[in-house]
Write an enzyme that holds these catalytic residues in place. Structure first.
Site, short mmCIF file in Angstrom:
data_model
loop_
_atom_site.label_atom_id
_atom_site.label_comp_id
_atom_site.label_asym_id
_atom_site.label_seq_id
_atom_site.Cartn_x
_atom_site.Cartn_y
_atom_site.Cartn_z
N LYS A 1 47.09 31.44 38.78
CA LYS A 1 48.26 31.23 39.33
C LYS A 1 48.51 30.29 39.96
O LYS A 1 49.77 29.67 39.97
CB LYS A 1 48.93 32.69 39.79
CG LYS A 1 48.87 33.73 38.50
CD LYS A 1 49.44 34.89 38.85
CE LYS A 1 49.63 35.74 37.61
NZ LYS A 1 48.37 36.40 37.17
C1 LIG Z 1 48.25 37.30 36.12
C2 LIG Z 1 46.95 37.32 35.67
C3 LIG Z 1 46.70 37.69 34.40
C4 LIG Z 1 47.66 37.90 33.29
O1 LIG Z 1 48.49 36.57 32.99
P1 LIG Z 1 49.85 36.56 32.20
O2 LIG Z 1 50.20 35.20 32.11
O3 LIG Z 1 50.68 37.79 32.80
O4 LIG Z 1 49.46 37.05 30.69
C5 LIG Z 1 45.18 37.73 33.95
N1 LIG Z 1 44.22 37.62 34.86
C6 LIG Z 1 44.55 37.31 35.95
C7 LIG Z 1 43.44 37.28 36.94
C8 LIG Z 1 45.79 37.32 36.36
O5 LIG Z 1 46.11 37.00 37.83
#
Ligand SMILES: *Cc1c(COP(=O)(O)O)cnc(C)c1O
Length: 465
Positions: free
Chosen positions: A112
């Site tokens: 993120k």
């Molecule tokens: C947010 C997240 C996901 C999922 O990603 P999306 O974009 O919501 O599909 C997968 N793995 C981790 C570690 C995350 O923080």
């Protein structure tokens, strides 16, 4: 570039407007009016280019009219300078067919950061052009909260209120949020679940009076700018494995369908992608939807992959919009039905249009643990549970000789207990977390009601001009 709503009736906005708004006024999500493309030569020209140069080439058409090349380059240089690996998102080879794209070298150790480091700078840039002040209200099950807070802490003209469910995020995740003591950061532990937190945030956004008093904005992946930033690493990785001459596949551990939608955008832009594998845990609404059209919510099962414990994937709407032939009115009808009954059937012709590019797999806890062990024993890689769901799905896929890149979405140290249970190895805490466990924490605990949160925010946020 103009942005239109998936539900067809909100006014079109430019990139700056879509970034600041987050959600469209008709309840839909913003998407570019058309997909820009990069020619084969332009893609070939990315070979050997730095992450920042790749980012400028890929994002340029999306920000046109709102940012100059020089501004975009400056923001990317600053955002990705905060990553601890010089390649920003390095590729690691596991065996002759499998690779991991490490997306966790940012400040909070999850993918993120790739989007939220940039989004914080975009907010600041756009706000500096006006006398607006932004109030970000968000809910997190762990990773989004810390990445968003790191992205905006200390920035002028922004306040952030982040709700997390009391006692239901890991110690590392909580401290990554609550030890940020910048005056514009407000952490709220609510006495309820993540779903309660998300429902409260949604009701604040839908409250015209409240939303009118403050300029609310969103940092979750309904915000288009987040997805745009994630398109970059699909190009960066594929080019390193031989694109555009050679096709590659990606396996993506999925929750809100944001990360994998960015892969879909890369393909629409001309990147030769053989397959996008949507990897889910036992909360498998997307797997059911993509295999037999059954998009219906059940109760959420708590797993070792909390960031994927999701019932309704907000960005799936963006894919459905394209699969419907971009018919906003038809999609608005489908989504209204889903919102009232919590279920819908994806029409067969839309499903057919998703194939063969998009496939899916559901991985149970044993499959996840097995993938963690395989990576550790066969390739000396300690991977986190979310990445392991992606790797398990990649190893099940029937793709001949095509190289498969699994997105590694979090650093194993964020989920030390689950990693140790599966592999016997306890991941060390990366140095950049520093003295996380000694630092002072600051947060308030509130009941899980809209009234309590609204009063708290109203007392502290800056009203709209
Ligand atoms: C947010 C997240 C996901 C999922 O990603 P999306 O974009 O919501 O599909 C997968 N793995 C981790 C570690 C995350 O923080």
């Amino acid at each position: 570039m103009d942005y239109i709503s998936t539900r067809g009736s909100a006014p079109a906005l430019d990139f700056e407007g879509a970034t600041l708004a987050g959600l469209a006024k008709d309840g839909g999500l913003y998407v570019p009016r058309s997909w820009p493309t990069l020619s084969r030569d332009e893609i070939a020209g990315l070979a050997g280019k730095s992450y920042v140069e790749t980012a400028v080439t890929v994002m340029r058409p999306f920000v046109a009219g709102s940012l100059s090349d020089a501004e975009l380059r400056e923001l990317c240089t600053q955002a990705y300078g905060n990553f601890s690996h010089d390649a920003v998102t390095p590729l690691v080879q596991l065996d002759h067919q499998h690779w991991m794209l490490e997306l966790f070298h940012g400040p909070t150790l999850a993918f993120k950061d790739v989007a939220l480091q940039l989004l914080g700078l975009l907010f600041e840039k756009f706000l500096s052009r006006s006398d607006k002040h932004l109030t970000i209200v968000g809910a997190t099950s762990g990773d989004t909260g810390s990445a968003a807070i790191d992205g905006v802490a200390g920035r002028e003209k922004i306040d952030i209120f982040m709700l997390h469910p009391l006692g239901r995020v890991s110690d590392v995740q909580r401290r990554q949020m609550t030890t940020v003591l910048a005056p514009n950061v407000y952490n709220i532990a609510i006495e309820g679940s993540f779903d309660d937190a998300q429902a409260i945030v949604k009701s604040l956004f839908n409250d015209r009076d409240f939303n009118g008093r403050f300029t609310l904005s969103a940092v979750n992946s309904i915000n288009w700018a987040r997805l745009m930033a994630q398109v970059v690493y699909y190009f960066y990785a594929a080019v390193r494995l031989g694109a555009p001459e050679r096709k590659v596949a990606f396996s993506v551990p999925t929750g809100n369908f944001g990360d994998v939608f960015a892969g879909y955008v890369a393909e629409r832009m001309g990147l030769p992608i053989e397959r996008l594998i949507v990897a889910t845990n036992v909360n498998d609404i997307l797997h059911r939807a993509l295999t037999n059209g059954d998009y219906s919510t059940g109760t959420v099962t708590a797993t070792a992959t909390p960031s994927m414990d999701i019932q309704a994937s907000s960005n799936f709407e963006r894919l459905l919009f394209d699969l419907s032939g971009r018919d906003g009115a038809a999609l608005a009808g489908m989504m209204a039905g889903f919102e009232s009954t919590k279920a819908m059937t994806i029409p067969a012709d839309m499903l057919a249009a998703s194939r063969p590019l998009i496939s899916s797999a559901r991985i149970d806890p044993d499959g996840m643990a097995l993938a963690m062990r395989w990576a550790y024993e066969r390739a000396a890689q300690v991977i986190d549970p979310h990445s392991a769901i992606g790797l398990a799905a990649a190893r099940e896929a029937d793709l001949g000789e095509t190289p498969i890149i699994t997105l590694a979405t979090a650093h194993a140290a964020k989920f030390r207990d689950a990693v140790e249970r599966a592999t016997g190895a306890r991941p060390a805490m990366p140095a950049r977390l520093g003295n996380l466990f000694e630092r002072e924490e600051r947060y308030d605990t509130l009941p899980a009601t809209k009234e309590a949160i609204a009063a708290y925010v109203a007392e502290r946020a800056t009203p709209a001009a």
